[in-house]
Design an enzyme around this catalytic site. Structure first.
Site, PDB file in Angstrom:
ATOM      1  N   ASP A   7       0.852  -1.190   0.000  1.00 54.48           N
ATOM      2  CA  ASP A   7       0.000   0.000   0.000  1.00 54.48           C
ATOM      3  C   ASP A   7       0.888   1.240   0.000  1.00 54.48           C
ATOM      4  O   ASP A   7       2.063   1.176   0.388  1.00 54.48           O
ATOM      5  CB  ASP A   7      -0.928   0.031   1.226  1.00 54.48           C
ATOM      6  CG  ASP A   7      -1.909   1.201   1.138  1.00 54.48           C
ATOM      7  OD1 ASP A   7      -2.568   1.349   0.099  1.00 54.48           O
ATOM      8  OD2 ASP A   7      -1.996   1.994   2.097  1.00 54.48           O
ATOM      9  N   SER A   8       0.306   2.350  -0.406  1.00 55.04           N
ATOM     10  CA  SER A   8       1.053   3.599  -0.395  1.00 55.04           C
ATOM     11  C   SER A   8       1.404   4.006   1.042  1.00 55.04           C
ATOM     12  O   SER A   8       2.368   4.735   1.253  1.00 55.04           O
ATOM     13  CB  SER A   8       0.223   4.698  -1.046  1.00 55.04           C
ATOM     14  OG  SER A   8      -1.024   4.781  -0.385  1.00 55.04           O
ATOM     15  N   CYS A  70      -4.053  -1.257  -2.499  1.00 54.52           N
ATOM     16  CA  CYS A  70      -4.173   0.186  -2.645  1.00 54.52           C
ATOM     17  C   CYS A  70      -4.988   0.403  -3.910  1.00 54.52           C
ATOM     18  O   CYS A  70      -4.573  -0.017  -4.997  1.00 54.52           O
ATOM     19  CB  CYS A  70      -2.781   0.800  -2.791  1.00 54.52           C
ATOM     20  SG  CYS A  70      -2.786   2.558  -3.184  1.00 54.52           S
ATOM     21  N   GLU A 162      -4.693   9.673   7.959  1.00 55.81           N
ATOM     22  CA  GLU A 162      -3.257   9.444   8.236  1.00 55.81           C
ATOM     23  C   GLU A 162      -2.771  10.355   9.365  1.00 55.81           C
ATOM     24  O   GLU A 162      -1.913   9.989  10.146  1.00 55.81           O
ATOM     25  CB  GLU A 162      -2.405   9.669   6.976  1.00 55.81           C
ATOM     26  CG  GLU A 162      -2.606   8.633   5.890  1.00 55.81           C
ATOM     27  CD  GLU A 162      -1.580   7.489   5.911  1.00 55.81           C
ATOM     28  OE1 GLU A 162      -0.493   7.671   6.457  1.00 55.81           O
ATOM     29  OE2 GLU A 162      -1.908   6.419   5.373  1.00 55.81           O
ATOM     30  N   CYS A 194     -11.272   2.847  -1.367  1.00 53.56           N
ATOM     31  CA  CYS A 194      -9.975   3.265  -0.830  1.00 53.56           C
ATOM     32  C   CYS A 194      -9.770   2.509   0.472  1.00 53.56           C
ATOM     33  O   CYS A 194     -10.697   2.395   1.277  1.00 53.56           O
ATOM     34  CB  CYS A 194      -9.958   4.768  -0.582  1.00 53.56           C
ATOM     35  SG  CYS A 194      -8.479   5.320   0.306  1.00 53.56           S
ATOM     36  N   HIS A 196      -8.370   3.199   3.131  1.00 50.66           N
ATOM     37  CA  HIS A 196      -8.527   3.934   4.389  1.00 50.66           C
ATOM     38  C   HIS A 196      -9.994   4.024   4.828  1.00 50.66           C
ATOM     39  O   HIS A 196     -10.277   4.234   5.993  1.00 50.66           O
ATOM     40  CB  HIS A 196      -8.014   5.372   4.247  1.00 50.66           C
ATOM     41  CG  HIS A 196      -6.526   5.478   4.187  1.00 50.66           C
ATOM     42  ND1 HIS A 196      -5.788   4.941   3.160  1.00 50.66           N
ATOM     43  CD2 HIS A 196      -5.637   6.067   5.022  1.00 50.66           C
ATOM     44  CE1 HIS A 196      -4.510   5.199   3.365  1.00 50.66           C
ATOM     45  NE2 HIS A 196      -4.392   5.885   4.485  1.00 50.66           N
TER      46      HIS A 196
HETATM   47  N1  DGL Z   1      -4.470   3.516   0.061  1.00 54.75           N
HETATM   48  C1  DGL Z   1      -4.820   4.289  -1.087  1.00 54.75           C
HETATM   49  C2  DGL Z   1      -6.042   3.731  -1.786  1.00 54.75           C
HETATM   50  O1  DGL Z   1      -6.548   2.713  -1.434  1.00 54.75           O
HETATM   51  C3  DGL Z   1      -5.123   5.718  -0.755  1.00 54.75           C
HETATM   52  C4  DGL Z   1      -4.022   6.468  -0.124  1.00 54.75           C
HETATM   53  C5  DGL Z   1      -3.229   7.331  -1.052  1.00 54.75           C
HETATM   54  O2  DGL Z   1      -3.785   8.288  -1.640  1.00 54.75           O
HETATM   55  O3  DGL Z   1      -2.071   7.027  -1.155  1.00 54.75           O
HETATM   56  O4  DGL Z   1      -6.515   4.315  -2.725  1.00 54.75           O
END
Ligand code: DGL
Length: 270
Positions: A7-8, A70, A162, A194, A196
């Site tokens: 993930d990012s 992600c 975050e 997403c 999150h």
């Molecule tokens: N985890 C990323 C997603 O699922 C979102 C976070 C980011 O923008 O890096 O899209």
């Protein structure tokens, strides 16, 4: 027999949690590219380059199969990676397809032609890059016909989560749901596109109202991965050790991850 989860940043921990519960014997190696998060406001080329670099790092850990936990990477980079970059003995899978298979009531991995499905009006909540990619609509069109999708780019929500600012995240989620409802007053289903957003699922559900079915990814990805590994056991790579890697500062990321997952997590430098 390890599997990589990328993930990012921290959002993919919601997916990691679900896959670890579903497949307790599989060591998962998690890589968070915290040094470059958020991805949601980056260009497709940038997201492609960063996601390839992270995937290579997970291959080095003996993870022949990498899950892009992600949506932004799955939406903006995965197709290009699969078509131009991933060697035949490795696999990179995303998080969109299991969600769409569930939404369109398909068996995991059912690639039969698109057909009419019960759901006609779908609200998609995702990062700006995911919405701009139209990957959700593209994957949906392979499987279903006659589904109207209204997408809302949820600017600011990932940053607020975050940063641990729940109040701001909640306010933003309500505003994004209202904005979407002005364009689609009665969605039948809502997709939280997403990683999150599961942390804000109760806020989405409340703002959307009781008639909207909310689809969240983590458990769907876990079920679909379990099914995939039964069909393709050889994709369990040679790695043996579960670990948490980050491109960011391990101490600070561990603290934030512990807060995020509400259990202790220790990251090491990638
Ligand atoms: N985890 C990323 C997603 O699922 C979102 C976070 C980011 O923008 O890096 O899209």
């Amino acid at each position: 027999m390890a599997v990589g989860v990328f993930d990012s940043g921290l959002g993919g921990l919601t997916v990691l949690d679900a896959v670890s519960r579903r497949l307790p014997d599989v060591p998962f190696v998690y890589l968070g590219d915290n040094a470059h998060a958020p991805y949601g406001v980056r260009t497709p080329d940038d997201i492609f380059a960063l996601t390839c670099a992270a995937t290579e790092r997970l291959w080095e850990e003996g993870c022949d199969l990498v899950i892009l936990a992600c949506n932004t990477a799955s939406a903006a980079a995965l197709k290009r990676m699969q078509e131009t970059w991933v060697p035949s003995h490795k696999r990179v899978l995303g998080v969109f397809v299991p969600l769409i298979e569930a939404l369109t009531e398909r068996q995991w991995g059912d690639n039969s032609p698109p057909r009419e499905v019960a759901v006609k009006h779908v609200a998609l909540f995702a990062t700006p890059a995911t919405v701009a990619s139209r990957a959700f609509q593209r994957e949906l069109a392979f499987r279903a016909i006659g589904v109207d999708v209204e997408a809302q780019p949820c600017g600011g929500v990932v940053d607020a989560i975050e940063a641990g600012d729940e109040m701001l995240a909640e306010t933003l989620v309500r505003a994004h749901v209202e904005a979407l409802k002005r364009r689609m007053p009665h969605p039948q289903a809502a997709v939280l596109g997403c990683t999150h957003y599961p942390l804000m699922q109760h806020v989405f559900a409340q703002a959307l109202g009781p008639d909207v079915r909310v689809f969240s990814q983590a458990d769907l990805v876990a079920e679909s991965l379990a099914d995939y590994l039964v069909r393709r056991p050889e994709m369990l790579g040679p790695g043996t050790e579960a670990k948490f890697l980050t491109t960011g500062a391990p101490r600070a990321v561990s603290d934030r991850a512990t807060q995020f997952l509400r259990k202790p997590v220790t990251f090491e430098a990638a």
